[in-house]
Design an enzyme around this catalytic site. Structure first.
Site, short mmCIF file in Angstrom:
data_model
loop_
_atom_site.label_atom_id
_atom_site.label_comp_id
_atom_site.label_asym_id
_atom_site.label_seq_id
_atom_site.Cartn_x
_atom_site.Cartn_y
_atom_site.Cartn_z
N TYR A 11 25.04 49.97 12.63
CA TYR A 11 25.23 51.32 12.09
C TYR A 11 26.67 51.53 11.60
O TYR A 11 26.93 51.68 10.40
CB TYR A 11 24.84 52.31 13.20
CG TYR A 11 25.09 53.76 12.96
CD1 TYR A 11 24.87 54.36 11.72
CD2 TYR A 11 25.50 54.59 14.01
CE1 TYR A 11 25.07 55.72 11.53
CE2 TYR A 11 25.69 55.95 13.84
CZ TYR A 11 25.49 56.51 12.60
OH TYR A 11 25.68 57.85 12.43
N ASP A 31 27.45 38.76 12.08
CA ASP A 31 26.51 39.51 12.92
C ASP A 31 25.43 38.54 13.41
O ASP A 31 24.94 37.72 12.63
CB ASP A 31 25.88 40.64 12.09
CG ASP A 31 25.32 41.75 12.97
OD1 ASP A 31 25.78 42.90 12.83
OD2 ASP A 31 24.40 41.47 13.79
N ASP A 51 26.73 34.29 16.54
CA ASP A 51 27.45 34.93 17.63
C ASP A 51 28.94 34.92 17.28
O ASP A 51 29.48 33.88 16.90
CB ASP A 51 27.17 34.12 18.90
CG ASP A 51 27.78 34.75 20.12
OD1 ASP A 51 27.03 35.21 20.97
OD2 ASP A 51 29.04 34.78 20.22
N ALA A 73 29.14 44.75 19.25
CA ALA A 73 29.19 45.07 20.68
C ALA A 73 27.80 45.33 21.21
O ALA A 73 26.87 45.61 20.45
CB ALA A 73 30.04 46.32 20.92
N TYR A 139 29.48 49.97 30.31
CA TYR A 139 29.80 49.88 28.88
C TYR A 139 31.26 50.32 28.63
O TYR A 139 32.04 49.59 28.01
CB TYR A 139 28.82 50.75 28.09
CG TYR A 139 29.25 51.04 26.69
CD1 TYR A 139 29.30 50.04 25.73
CD2 TYR A 139 29.64 52.34 26.31
CE1 TYR A 139 29.72 50.30 24.43
CE2 TYR A 139 30.05 52.61 25.02
CZ TYR A 139 30.10 51.59 24.09
OH TYR A 139 30.52 51.87 22.82
N PHE A 169 34.16 59.19 19.35
CA PHE A 169 33.39 60.13 20.15
C PHE A 169 31.93 60.01 19.67
O PHE A 169 31.45 58.88 19.57
CB PHE A 169 34.04 61.53 20.11
CG PHE A 169 35.22 61.56 21.07
CD1 PHE A 169 36.31 60.72 20.92
CD2 PHE A 169 35.19 62.37 22.19
CE1 PHE A 169 37.35 60.67 21.85
CE2 PHE A 169 36.23 62.35 23.13
CZ PHE A 169 37.30 61.51 22.95
N ASN A 170 31.20 61.06 19.36
CA ASN A 170 29.77 60.89 19.07
C ASN A 170 29.52 60.69 17.58
O ASN A 170 29.53 61.66 16.81
CB ASN A 170 28.99 62.09 19.60
CG ASN A 170 28.91 62.08 21.11
OD1 ASN A 170 29.93 62.15 21.79
ND2 ASN A 170 27.72 61.91 21.64
N HIS A 191 20.29 58.22 21.38
CA HIS A 191 21.21 59.26 20.92
C HIS A 191 20.50 60.55 20.52
O HIS A 191 19.39 60.53 19.98
CB HIS A 191 22.06 58.73 19.76
CG HIS A 191 23.00 57.66 20.22
ND1 HIS A 191 23.01 56.39 19.69
CD2 HIS A 191 23.93 57.67 21.19
CE1 HIS A 191 23.91 55.67 20.31
NE2 HIS A 191 24.49 56.41 21.23
N LEU A 192 21.19 61.63 20.78
CA LEU A 192 20.55 62.95 20.67
C LEU A 192 20.02 63.25 19.26
O LEU A 192 18.84 63.59 19.12
CB LEU A 192 21.56 64.04 21.10
CG LEU A 192 21.02 65.46 21.04
CD1 LEU A 192 19.87 65.66 22.01
CD2 LEU A 192 22.13 66.47 21.32
N1 UDP Z 1 20.96 64.28 25.36
C1 UDP Z 1 19.87 65.07 25.70
N2 UDP Z 1 18.62 64.57 25.49
C2 UDP Z 1 18.39 63.34 24.93
C3 UDP Z 1 19.51 62.55 24.57
C4 UDP Z 1 20.79 63.05 24.80
O1 UDP Z 1 20.02 66.18 26.21
O2 UDP Z 1 17.22 62.95 24.81
C5 UDP Z 1 22.32 64.81 25.57
C6 UDP Z 1 23.19 63.94 26.48
O3 UDP Z 1 23.05 64.33 27.82
C7 UDP Z 1 24.59 64.23 25.92
C8 UDP Z 1 24.36 64.55 24.45
O4 UDP Z 1 22.96 64.82 24.33
O5 UDP Z 1 25.12 65.39 26.54
C9 UDP Z 1 24.71 63.39 23.54
O6 UDP Z 1 24.09 62.22 24.05
P1 UDP Z 1 24.10 60.86 23.25
O7 UDP Z 1 23.28 59.89 24.03
O8 UDP Z 1 23.71 61.12 21.83
O9 UDP Z 1 25.61 60.42 23.22
P2 UDP Z 1 26.67 60.21 24.43
O10 UDP Z 1 27.46 61.49 24.51
O11 UDP Z 1 25.91 59.89 25.66
O12 UDP Z 1 27.50 59.08 23.93
#
Ligand code: UDP
Length: 336
Positions: A11, A31, A51, A73, A139, A169-170, A191-192
Site C-alpha cells: 500500500y 518485494d 526477500d 515489513a 510490531y 500515524f493512521n 484497519h477501520l
Molecule cells: N477499530 C474499530 N473497529 C474495527 C477496527 C478498528 O473500532 O473493526 C478502531 C480501533 O480500535 C482504533 C481505530 O479504529 O481505535 C483505528 O484502528 P486501525 O486498526 O485502523 O488502526 P490502528 O490505530 O490500530 O493503527
C-alpha cells in the site's frame, strides 16, 4: 536519482514508488509479494521479486543507487503477538541485512517506514518525537528496534549515511493517478476505514466499534488519519533533505532524523463511521464491541518537526475527502 523502494508492491510502498516516478526518479521495487501485489507496482518501476535480506546485496551492489526507501515489513499488530519470530526476523533481522548492504555499497540515503506504535500509550497529546517510546505490541517493538539500529549505523558511518525515520500515524485514503489507482488491499484487513467501507459494499453486515467507554468526547478511540499521498510526499521531502549538501538538520540529529507524520487532528471511530455514511450514502450498521487489546485511547501526532525540518504540509486534511478516495478505490476493486 535511482531509488530502491522495498515493499513497493504494498500500500504505502506502491504510492511512494508512484510519487518518485512522477517526480522523474528511476525506481527499483524490491518485494517478496507475500503481502504485496505485483499489479500494484507502478508502471515504469523495475520489480525485483525476493526477500529483502536475500536480494539487497545484489540490488545495491549493482551500483548507482542513490537511496533506499524501506517500506517492506510485517505489519499486523495482532499477528505480531502470536508470531513474534515472524516479526523479529521479518522486521529487524531483515533490516539489519539491508543496513549492512547499504553501508557495504555506500548508499548515502535511507528513509524508513516507522510507526506511531513505537510510542505505545502516550502520556500527553499531541505526541512529539521526544515522547517516551514504550511500545505495547511486538510490531511496535520491532519497528522501534529498527529505528535504534538505523541511528547507530548512521552515527557510525561518519556522515556517509544519512537517514530519516518517518513515524506514520493512521495511513488512509488512496492514490488516484493517471492509469493507476493504488490503495489498501490487505488479505487480512484490520484497519477501520476499509472495514467500514466493506459494510457499505455489502461485504460485511456491520462494523464493530472497539469500546465506547474511552475518555474521549464520544467515548470511542481517537486516531490521526493521514492521506497516503501526503505520506508519500513526506518521503520525497526526506530524500530532498538528505540529498541537500547542507544537510545540517541531519548532522544535528546525528545522521538520523525521526519525524512523526499525521494531520495533527484526531477523529473518533464514530466520526469516521459518520464520514463513511456521508460519503457512501449507506446507513452502515455499527455495534459496540469490547475494547481491542493493546489499543491506546487517543493517538494524535505533533507533525511540527516534519513541517519545520522537511517543509512538509499535509494537503488532504479533510476526513470526508480521505474517505472519498478510499471509497473510490474500494468500489473500483469490488467492480473488478
Ligand atoms: N477499530 C474499530 N473497529 C474495527 C477496527 C478498528 O473500532 O473493526 C478502531 C480501533 O480500535 C482504533 C481505530 O479504529 O481505535 C483505528 O484502528 P486501525 O486498526 O485502523 O488502526 P490502528 O490505530 O490500530 O493503527
Amino acid at each position: 536519482m535511482t531509488l530502491v523502494v522495498t515493499g513497493g508492491a504494498g500500500y504505502v510502498g506502491s504510492v511512494c514508488a508512484q510519487h518518485l516516478l512522477d517526480a522523474g526518479h528511476d525506481v527499483v521495487v524490491v518485494d517478496d509479494l507475500t503481502t504485496g501485489h505485483e499489479d500494484a507496482v507502478p508502471a515504469g518501476a523495475r520489480l525485483v521479486v525476493g526477500d529483502v535480506a536475500e536480494v539487497a546485496d545484489d540490488v545495491l551492489g549493482a551500483g548507482g543507487v542513490d537511496g533506499v526507501i524501506h517500506c517492506a515489513a510485517r505489519s499486523l499488530v495482532g499477528e505480531s503477538a502470536e508470531k513474534p519470530a515472524k516479526y523479529w526476523h521479518g522486521n529487524v533481522v531483515t533490516t539489519i541485512a539491508l543496513l549492512d548492504a547499504v553501508c557495504r555499497h555506500r548508499v548515502p540515503r535511507l528513509v524508513f517506514s516507522s510507526t506511531a506504535a513505537t510510542y505505545g500509550e502516550p502520556e500527553s497529546s499531541p505526541i512529539t518525537e521526544d515522547a517516551p517510546t514504550r511500545p505495547t505490541n511486538t510490531y511496535g517493538a520491532t519497528k522501534l528496534a529498527v529505528d535504534h539500529a538505523i541511528g547507530t549505523y548512521a552515527a557510525a558511518s561518519g556522515g556517509e549515511l544519512g537517514a530519516v525515520s518517518l513515524r506514520y500515524f493512521n495511513v488512509a485514503g488512496a492514490h488516484a493517478g493517471a492509469g493507476s489507482a493504488l490503495g489498501e488491499r490487505h488479505t487480512v484487513e484490520t484497519h477501520l476505514i476499509p472495514l467500514v467501507l466493506q459494510v457499505a459494499l455489502g461485504q460485511r453486515d456491520e462494523i464493530a466499534i472497539f469500546g465506547d467507554d474511552w475518555p474521549t468526547a464520544d467515548g470511542t478511540c481517537v486516531r490521526d488519519y493521514i492521506h497516503v499521498d501526503d505520506l508519500a510526499e513526506a518521503h520525497l521531502l526526506a530524500l530532498d533533505l538528505l540529498a541537500r549538501g547542507d544537510a545540517s538538520v541531519i548532522e544535528k540529529a546525528g545522521g538520523h532524523l525521526v519525524c512523526n507524520l499525521g494531520n495533527g487532528t484526531g477523529f473518533s471511530v464514530l466520526e469516521v463511521i459518520e464520514a463513511c455514511r456521508r460519503v457512501t450514502g449507506h446507513p452502515i450498521p455499527a455495534r459496540v464491541a469490547p475494547r481491542r487489546t493493546g489499543d491506546p485511547g487517543v493517538l494524535v501526532a505533533s507533525s511540527a518537526r516534519a513541517r519545520d525540518e522537511l517543509g512538509w504540509k499535509p494537503t488532504h486534511t479533510d476526513l470526508d475527502g480521505i474517505v472519498a478516495d478510499a471509497w473510490a478505490f474500494a468500489r473500483s476493486r469490488a467492480a473488478g
